[in-house]
Design an enzyme around this catalytic site. Structure first.
Site: not given
Ligand code: GRF
Length: 207
Positions: A14, A91, A107, A109, A150, A179
């Protein structure tokens, strides 16, 4: 020009897709630093090869959570970071860092949250859980980061069909392709000021 910090612990595909879009001039941003909890992740080699500073952070080197959070914040301040990007960072971000970067930390996912998310859902475990549940559709979610795993506000989702005969690997491969398309797309929208917060929902204005 927005300044980005990328947190990544793994292979960095990514990160590479984001870097390509920056280098081609499509995203008006600069990667100010790459940070990892892994001492020698592949992502560091990619960053170093184009002169981006890298930092290994080891939670165990700090006497407590406050000191750890303070160090992370000092790094982000030093690099004058506008947007924090988590790309395979496992983390949990300390609360003071989340607070300072509210609506400025994202983020990605590899499933359609709120399903198949939360602690323990990472890497291939996500795709294994999707396959064993029998759902016919999975996908990708990009979301703002809050204090939990999340659960932050969803910015963008895209579906991926589950095919008969899929293995966790084949599914992961198709999800990863999505992604690599949508993470740079969201980052571009952020850098161009097109992400809007409307009545608790996130909307992205057209270019
Ligand atoms: C991706 O599947 C992403 O969704 C998840 O971690 C993985 C990172 O892959 N958060 P890479 O290191 O970017 O290749």
């Amino acid at each position: 020009m927005k300044r980005l910090a990328v947190f990544a612990s793994g292979r960095g595909s990514n990160f590479s897709s984001i870097l390509e879009q920056i280098q081609s001039g499509n995203i008006p941003a600069k990667v100010a630093c790459v940070i990892s909890d892994n001492p020698q992740p592949p992502v560091f080699s990619i960053a170093s090869s184009v002169g981006i500073p890298t930092h290994w952070i080891n939670r165990k080197q700090f006497s407590g959570g406050d000191e750890y959070a303070g160090f992370l914040l000092s790094l982000l301040v030093k690099y004058e970071v506008d947007l924090v990007i988590l790309a395979g960072f496992l983390k949990l971000m300390p609360a003071p860092v989340v607070k300072r970067f509210k609506n400025a930390m994202i983020n990605i996912h590899p499933a359609l949250l709120p399903n198949f998310g939360g602690q323990g859902y990472f890497g291939m475990k996500v795709h294994e859980a999707v396959l064993s549940s029998g759902v016919k559709t999975t996908g990708v979610t990009v979301h703002f980061v809050d204090e939990h795993y999340d659960t932050g506000s969803i910015i963008r989702q895209e579906k991926v069909d589950v095919r008969s005969g899929d293995t966790p690997e084949s599914l992961a491969h198709r999800v990863l392709e999505v992604e690599h398309r949508i993470y740079p797309w969201v980052i571009k929208a952020f850098c161009e000021g097109r992400i809007k917060h409307l009545n608790g929902r996130i909307e992205i204005e057209d270019e």
